[in-house]
Motif scaffolding. Sequence first.
Motif, short mmCIF file in Angstrom:
data_model
loop_
_atom_site.label_atom_id
_atom_site.label_comp_id
_atom_site.label_asym_id
_atom_site.label_seq_id
_atom_site.Cartn_x
_atom_site.Cartn_y
_atom_site.Cartn_z
N ILE A 106 0.84 -1.19 0.00
CA ILE A 106 0.00 0.00 0.00
C ILE A 106 0.89 1.25 0.00
CG2 ILE A 106 -1.76 1.29 1.24
CD1 ILE A 106 -2.77 -1.27 0.02
N GLY A 107 0.55 2.17 -0.89
CA GLY A 107 1.29 3.42 -0.94
C GLY A 107 2.49 3.39 -1.86
N MET A 108 2.87 2.22 -2.35
CA MET A 108 4.01 2.15 -3.27
C MET A 108 3.64 2.86 -4.56
SD MET A 108 5.88 -1.21 -4.78
CE MET A 108 7.22 -1.09 -5.95
N LYS A 109 4.50 3.71 -5.05
CA LYS A 109 4.19 4.50 -6.23
C LYS A 109 5.31 4.37 -7.26
CE LYS A 109 3.00 9.13 -7.85
NZ LYS A 109 2.81 10.54 -7.48
N LEU A 110 4.96 3.92 -8.44
CA LEU A 110 5.89 3.88 -9.57
C LEU A 110 5.23 4.57 -10.75
CD1 LEU A 110 7.26 0.24 -9.47
CD2 LEU A 110 8.52 2.32 -8.96
N SER A 111 6.01 5.20 -11.56
CA SER A 111 5.48 5.89 -12.73
C SER A 111 6.02 5.27 -13.98
CB SER A 111 5.86 7.37 -12.68
OG SER A 111 5.45 8.02 -13.86
N LEU A 112 5.18 5.17 -15.00
CA LEU A 112 5.64 4.66 -16.28
C LEU A 112 6.42 5.75 -17.00
CD1 LEU A 112 2.52 2.70 -17.57
CD2 LEU A 112 4.72 1.73 -16.98
N SER A 113 7.52 6.16 -16.43
CA SER A 113 8.40 7.13 -17.07
C SER A 113 9.80 6.55 -17.06
CB SER A 113 8.38 8.46 -16.31
OG SER A 113 8.75 8.28 -14.97
N PHE A 114 10.42 6.56 -18.20
CA PHE A 114 11.70 5.88 -18.33
C PHE A 114 12.76 6.81 -18.86
CE2 PHE A 114 8.40 2.65 -18.76
CZ PHE A 114 8.71 1.91 -17.64
N CYS A 115 13.93 6.76 -18.23
CA CYS A 115 15.01 7.62 -18.65
C CYS A 115 16.31 6.83 -18.74
CB CYS A 115 15.16 8.80 -17.69
SG CYS A 115 15.31 8.31 -15.96
N LEU A 116 17.37 7.48 -19.20
CA LEU A 116 18.64 6.81 -19.42
C LEU A 116 19.40 6.54 -18.13
CD1 LEU A 116 19.92 8.67 -22.56
CD2 LEU A 116 19.07 6.34 -22.41
N SER A 164 18.39 3.23 -14.75
CA SER A 164 17.23 3.66 -13.97
C SER A 164 15.96 2.95 -14.43
CB SER A 164 17.04 5.18 -14.09
OG SER A 164 16.82 5.55 -15.43
N ASP A 165 15.88 2.61 -15.71
CA ASP A 165 14.72 1.86 -16.21
C ASP A 165 14.61 0.52 -15.51
OD1 ASP A 165 14.48 3.95 -17.98
OD2 ASP A 165 15.36 2.87 -19.67
N VAL A 166 15.72 -0.20 -15.49
CA VAL A 166 15.70 -1.53 -14.89
C VAL A 166 15.56 -1.44 -13.37
CG1 VAL A 166 16.96 -3.71 -14.71
CG2 VAL A 166 17.08 -2.37 -16.80
N SER A 167 16.05 -0.37 -12.79
CA SER A 167 15.86 -0.19 -11.34
C SER A 167 14.38 -0.05 -11.00
CB SER A 167 16.62 1.06 -10.87
OG SER A 167 18.01 0.89 -11.03
N GLN A 168 13.63 0.69 -11.85
CA GLN A 168 12.19 0.80 -11.63
C GLN A 168 11.51 -0.55 -11.75
OE1 GLN A 168 9.65 3.93 -13.12
NE2 GLN A 168 11.42 5.08 -13.85
N LEU A 169 11.92 -1.32 -12.76
CA LEU A 169 11.33 -2.64 -12.95
C LEU A 169 11.66 -3.56 -11.78
CD1 LEU A 169 9.79 -4.64 -14.70
CD2 LEU A 169 11.90 -5.08 -15.97
N ASP A 170 12.90 -3.50 -11.34
CA ASP A 170 13.31 -4.30 -10.19
C ASP A 170 12.54 -3.91 -8.94
OD1 ASP A 170 14.98 -6.21 -8.85
OD2 ASP A 170 16.16 -4.55 -8.06
#
Length: 414
Positions: A5-15, A323-329
């Motif tokens: 609950i409260g975890m927030k991720l955005s579909l925004s990807f950068c280098l 950072s992309d893979v960090s978000q996925l992880d």
Amino acid sequence: LQAPIGMKLSLSFCLSTSSKWCGRTPRDQSRRIPTTNRLPARVSSHRAHGHSRSSARGSKLLSVFASSAGEGVSNGKDISMTQKEIDAALVKLDTLLAAALTEDEGGGKAEQEALDIVDTLRAADTWQGFGRGSGVPKRQYSLADLRLNNIEPEALLSPTDTTLEGVRKACTFAAVAGSLAAAVAFHWDFADVVTLIFAIVTAKTVDQIVNAGGGEALVLDTIGGFVSKEYSERVTQHEAGHFLIAYLLGVLPKGYTLSSLDAFLKYGALNVQAGTLFCDRVFQQEMSNGKVSSSYVDRFSCIALAGVGIEYLKFGQAEGGMSDVSQLDQLMRGLGFTQKKADDQVRYAVLNTVALLRQNTATHSALAQAMSRGAPVAECIQVIEGSLDFSQLVPLRPKESQPTASALLRSIIA
């Protein structure tokens, strides 16, 4: 799938990957994916862009034109738009997407209206590729499966950013040499040297705390783009990969930047890197509610790896994308994925993403050219639609009858 609950991720990807997804698996599980990629796509019970509409207008559109991700629906002979209506819709779409970049309630409303316009353009057969990307079936894949399809996981999932690392070293050397030269020229004493070192360390520390290192990133990225044409080309190809895969999987892009300087000028913040943003409020809401649909996880995974995927295909080795893979992880750890389940998810995403990119090489190149000249989102999508090979997409499923939508079209673009 349960999320904290409260975890927030955005579909925004950068280098900016971890090689932990490159572990060994039995070779006897390997299967080769045909290069034509005409395998049946996974059919989801969710909408292509995953949005539900609360407005009466949106509900009417959905009742007439709704389709599942990976499953097209033909749009009826009596649904049409004049070129004037199309042009007006594209202009309004860009206006709404710019407004949707804000995090407030008005941004959410603008995003919803933008998705309504996309529905309308799809219904009129103006945009036919949205959400119709035909990749590989969703199942468990091994490393041998990837290698049989000419994918080296280490080169794709372990980027080495040689350009910016070289720029960082050169800047450090220049700063030290300049300080020494200044000390000699101006006859600085020991106290002056200590003061200079203290000022530099303080500035860097403040930047890390306040801007998450954005100031340093802005300097390095700007110098990197100036001294290396290949670096700028990589960034453009990388973001075009995110943009294209998102569109083919039914996630609408709402903005992009190709450098830290562009991001700073556009958003007025140093802690924002070059990247692509998407209409993802429903995804964020699902994360906040503690549940995320499997279709969102699949699409998020593929979009996240699209940048490193296209760098691997174009240059043989990914440099950006950490950072992309960090978000996925972060997403998979938040959802409580075991290591095996995370491995399976990443390998499927790699294979599916690379398959889509290989299918649409010409489309990606045309999109990258449009993005390099700063084309607005609607124009970029027009470029995609104008260069897609529709024989590679999920076939449309015809409907026997559909009512006219002329009144709805006029209300959307009014």
